[in-house]
Design a protein around this motif. Structure first.
Motif, short mmCIF file in Angstrom:
data_model
loop_
_atom_site.label_atom_id
_atom_site.label_comp_id
_atom_site.label_asym_id
_atom_site.label_seq_id
_atom_site.Cartn_x
_atom_site.Cartn_y
_atom_site.Cartn_z
N GLY A 116 0.63 -1.22 0.08
CA GLY A 116 0.15 -0.04 -0.02
C GLY A 116 0.66 1.34 0.05
N CYS A 117 2.06 1.05 -0.25
CA CYS A 117 2.80 2.24 -0.44
C CYS A 117 2.73 3.14 -1.65
CB CYS A 117 4.69 2.06 -0.36
SG CYS A 117 5.62 3.15 -0.32
N ASP A 118 2.65 4.42 -1.36
CA ASP A 118 2.14 5.37 -2.55
C ASP A 118 3.64 6.13 -3.29
OD1 ASP A 118 -0.66 5.42 -2.30
OD2 ASP A 118 -0.29 6.51 -0.40
N ILE A 119 4.70 6.06 -2.46
CA ILE A 119 5.95 6.63 -3.00
C ILE A 119 6.86 6.14 -2.04
CG2 ILE A 119 7.22 8.72 -3.05
CD1 ILE A 119 4.70 10.56 -3.00
N VAL A 120 7.90 5.53 -2.88
CA VAL A 120 9.32 5.11 -2.13
C VAL A 120 10.41 5.59 -2.28
CG1 VAL A 120 9.83 3.66 -3.97
CG2 VAL A 120 10.20 2.57 -1.49
N ARG A 121 11.37 5.91 -1.30
CA ARG A 121 12.56 6.62 -1.30
C ARG A 121 13.65 5.55 -1.40
NH1 ARG A 121 14.57 9.76 3.36
NH2 ARG A 121 12.73 9.46 4.31
N VAL A 122 14.97 5.91 -2.12
CA VAL A 122 15.85 5.14 -2.34
C VAL A 122 17.20 5.85 -2.07
CG1 VAL A 122 17.05 3.58 -3.96
CG2 VAL A 122 14.69 3.64 -3.90
N SER A 123 17.85 5.68 -1.20
CA SER A 123 19.39 6.28 -0.72
C SER A 123 20.15 5.98 -2.07
CB SER A 123 19.79 5.91 0.39
OG SER A 123 20.73 6.46 0.81
N ILE A 124 20.58 7.25 -2.18
CA ILE A 124 21.81 7.30 -3.38
C ILE A 124 23.17 7.73 -2.86
CG2 ILE A 124 22.43 7.70 -5.89
CD1 ILE A 124 19.91 6.43 -5.49
N PRO A 125 23.95 6.95 -1.93
CA PRO A 125 25.03 7.44 -1.31
C PRO A 125 26.33 7.41 -1.94
CG PRO A 125 24.96 5.20 -0.45
CD PRO A 125 23.75 5.42 -1.54
N ASP A 126 26.58 7.05 -2.98
CA ASP A 126 27.63 6.90 -3.95
C ASP A 126 27.30 6.73 -5.40
OD1 ASP A 126 27.30 4.23 -4.04
OD2 ASP A 126 28.25 4.04 -2.02
N ASN A 127 28.51 6.43 -6.25
CA ASN A 127 28.33 6.53 -7.75
C ASN A 127 27.87 5.17 -8.14
OD1 ASN A 127 28.84 9.26 -8.64
ND2 ASN A 127 31.32 8.72 -8.04
N GLU A 128 28.33 4.14 -7.12
CA GLU A 128 27.84 2.66 -7.57
C GLU A 128 26.41 2.59 -7.02
OE1 GLU A 128 31.97 3.14 -6.82
OE2 GLU A 128 30.42 3.67 -5.59
N SER A 129 26.06 3.23 -6.25
CA SER A 129 24.39 3.29 -6.02
C SER A 129 23.59 3.95 -7.10
CB SER A 129 24.27 4.09 -4.64
OG SER A 129 24.74 3.17 -3.47
N LEU A 130 24.25 5.02 -7.62
CA LEU A 130 23.63 5.84 -8.57
C LEU A 130 23.46 4.77 -9.84
CD1 LEU A 130 22.30 8.46 -10.10
CD2 LEU A 130 24.80 9.09 -10.32
N GLU A 131 24.49 4.15 -10.35
CA GLU A 131 24.37 3.22 -11.39
C GLU A 131 23.44 2.29 -11.25
OE1 GLU A 131 26.01 3.85 -14.51
OE2 GLU A 131 26.40 5.56 -13.33
N ALA A 132 23.40 1.60 -9.98
CA ALA A 132 22.31 0.66 -9.54
C ALA A 132 20.98 1.30 -9.82
CB ALA A 132 22.51 0.02 -8.18
N PHE A 133 20.90 2.40 -9.27
CA PHE A 133 19.41 3.17 -9.60
C PHE A 133 18.95 3.28 -10.77
CE2 PHE A 133 16.86 7.25 -9.66
CZ PHE A 133 16.03 6.81 -8.76
N ARG A 134 19.89 3.46 -11.70
CA ARG A 134 19.54 3.51 -13.18
C ARG A 134 18.72 2.31 -13.52
NH1 ARG A 134 22.07 8.10 -15.19
NH2 ARG A 134 24.04 8.45 -14.27
N GLN A 135 19.16 0.99 -13.24
CA GLN A 135 18.80 -0.22 -13.40
C GLN A 135 17.36 -0.22 -12.52
OE1 GLN A 135 19.92 -1.98 -15.76
NE2 GLN A 135 21.27 -0.19 -15.93
N ILE A 136 17.28 0.02 -11.30
CA ILE A 136 16.26 -0.18 -10.50
C ILE A 136 14.88 0.68 -11.25
CG2 ILE A 136 15.27 0.47 -8.20
CD1 ILE A 136 18.18 0.19 -7.15
#
Length: 360
Positions: free
Chosen positions: A57-77
Motif C-alpha cells: 500500500g505504499c504510494d511513494i518509495v524513497r531510495v538512498s543514493i550514497p555513492d556512484n555505485e548506488s547511482l548506477e544501480a538506481f538507473r537499473q532499479i
C-alpha cells in the motif's frame, strides 16, 4: 456497522505538486511513503523490496543514493519499478543531478550539506528541467549550531528558520514544486515545528518523527506526532520511520490513517484485551488474522471477541466477527449470526469469510 465515511477534517489547503503520478498537497489524499532498507547496489533485492512496499500500500518509495555505485544501480532499479521513486541525496550534488537524469520522480536533499549555493542552483536547474519536485528535508540533527545558538537553544525555532531559508533559496532559483519536512526524534518538537512552519508556508508537508525507534515504540511516537498534526489539518504525505521491516511502516501508516478516518482502506481487526472470561487464545487468533489480512486493500472491520459479555455486540457490529463461548464461537456476518465454529477453525473461517467479502 463500524465502517465509516471519511472523516471531515478541515485540512490546510497547500499547493498541489506531483511525485510521478501521485498528487501531494491541495485536495489530494494523504499519501503513504517508505524507504528501502536494502543496499541500493543490490539491484535485485532493492527492486524486490520496492515491489513489496507497493503491494503493501505504499504510494511513494524513497531510495538512498550514497555513492556512484548506488547511482548506477538506481538507473537499473528505476527501469523495473512503476511506483514513484524519490532519490535521497546527501553531500554530493552530482549524485542529485545524476539521479534526476536516471529518472527519479523527486529528490530529497538537505541544502545545508549539499555544498555551495552554486551547486544547489545546479540541482534546482536539473529538477526544473525534468519537471520534478524537490523535498527540502531538515532534521534537528542537521541544523547548524550557530542557528541554534542564535535562537538561544530553541530547536524548534532553529528548525523552522532553517527550513524557511532553504525554501526561500530554491524558490529564488525558480523551483515551482517543493515539499518540506521538519523532523525531530522528539514528538513535541516535531509537532511544534510543523505547526509553526505551516503557519508561514503553503508548500505541502511531508510528516514524520525522525529516528522514532523500533517497531513498538516507534509506531507509538509516530502515531502521536503524525496523528496530532493530521487531526489539526496539517500534513499531505507521511512516513512512519521505524527500525523494522519497511512493510511494517506501511502497515502502521495505513492503520493510522484509517483510525482517524482519512482513508477507508485495509482491514481493522477489533479484538478484546482478554480476561478470565476469555474462552479462546484471542491474542494468537487476532494476530494471525491481522497478519494474514494486512495486504487487503478493501476496507472492512473484523471482530475477534473472547466472551459473551461484549462479544456478540462487537461481532454483530463488524463486517465479519466471531464471538467465542465455551463451545467455540459464533460467526457473524453483517450483523447476523451465520453459524457455529469450532475453536480450531476460527482463523480459517474468518479468512474464508473475508475472502468472500473481498470478492463481492
Amino acid at each position: 456497522m463500524l465502517l465509516r465515511t471519511l472523516m471531515i477534517i478541515d485540512r490546510k489547503k497547500t499547493r498541489k505538486i506531483y511525485v510521478g503520478s501521485v498528487a501531494v498537497g491541495g485536495d489530494a489524499p494523504v499519501s503513504i511513503q517508505s524507504m528501502t532498507k536494502t543496499l541500493t547496489t543490490d539491484v535485485a533485492a532493492t527492486i524486490a523490496q520496492v515491489k513489496q512496499l507497493e503491494d503493501a500500500g505504499c504510494d511513494i518509495v524513497r531510495v538512498s543514493i550514497p555513492d556512484n555505485e548506488s547511482l548506477e544501480a538506481f538507473r537499473q532499479i528505476r527501469k523495473h519499478v512503476e511506483i514513484p521513486v524519490v532519490a535521497d541525496i546527501h553531500f554530493d550534488y552530482r549524485l542529485a543531478i545524476g539521479s534526476i537524469e536516471a529518472g527519479a520522480d523527486a529528490i530529497r536533499i538537505n541544502p545545508g550539506n549539499i555544498g555551495s549555493n552554486k551547486r544547489l542552483a545546479e540541482v534546482a536547474k536539473a529538477a526544473i528541467s525534468a519537471g520534478i519536485p524537490i523535498r527540502i528535508g531538515v532534521n534537528t540533527g542537521s541544523v547548524k549550531r550557530n542557528v541554534i545558538e542564535a535562537f538561544n537553544g530553541d530547536h524548534v525555532a532553529a528548525l523552522v528558520e532553517t527550513a524557511r531559508q532553504y525554501v526561500e533559496m530554491v524558490e529564488d532559483m525558480g523551483l515551482k514544486a517543493i515539499k518540506v519536512s521538519l523532523k525531530s526524534p522528539d514528538v513535541i518538537e516535531t509537532i511544534d515545528a510543523y505547526r509553526a512552519f505551516s503557519a508561514i508556508s503553503d508548500w505541502p508537508l511531508h510528516l514524520g518523527v525522525t529516528e522514532a525507534g523500533t517497531l513498538f515504540s516507534g509506531a507509538i511516537r509516530s502515531a502521536l506526532g503524525i496523528g496530532a498534526l493530521l487531526l489539526e489539518g496539517i500534513g499531505d504525505t507521511i512516513r512512519v520511520s521505524l527500525s523494522a521491516d519497511p512493510v511494517k511502516e506501511i502497515t502502521s501508516a495505513r492503520v493510522l490513517l484509517e483510525s482517524i478516518g482519512l482513508r477507508n482502506e485495509g482491514v481493522r481487526v477489533v479484538s478484546c484485551p482478554t480476561c478470565a472470561r476469555a474462552n479462546a487464545d484471542i491474542e494468537t487468533i487476532a494476530t494471525e488474522v491481522e497478519d494474514a489480512l494486512s495486504g487487503i486493500k478493501r476496507h472492512m472491520v473484523v471482530a475477534v471477541m473472547g466472551c459473551i459479555v461484549n462479544g456478540p455486540g462487537e461481532a454483530r457490529d463488524a463486517d465479519i466477527g466471531v464471538a467465542c463461548d465455551e463451545r467455540g464461537g459464533v460467526l457473524f456476518r453483517h450483523g447476523k449470526p451465520v453459524k457455529r465454529v469450532s475453536r480450531d477453525r476460527i482463523v480459517k473461517t474468518i479468512l474464508e469469510e473475508v475472502d468472500k467479502e473481498s470478492r463481492t
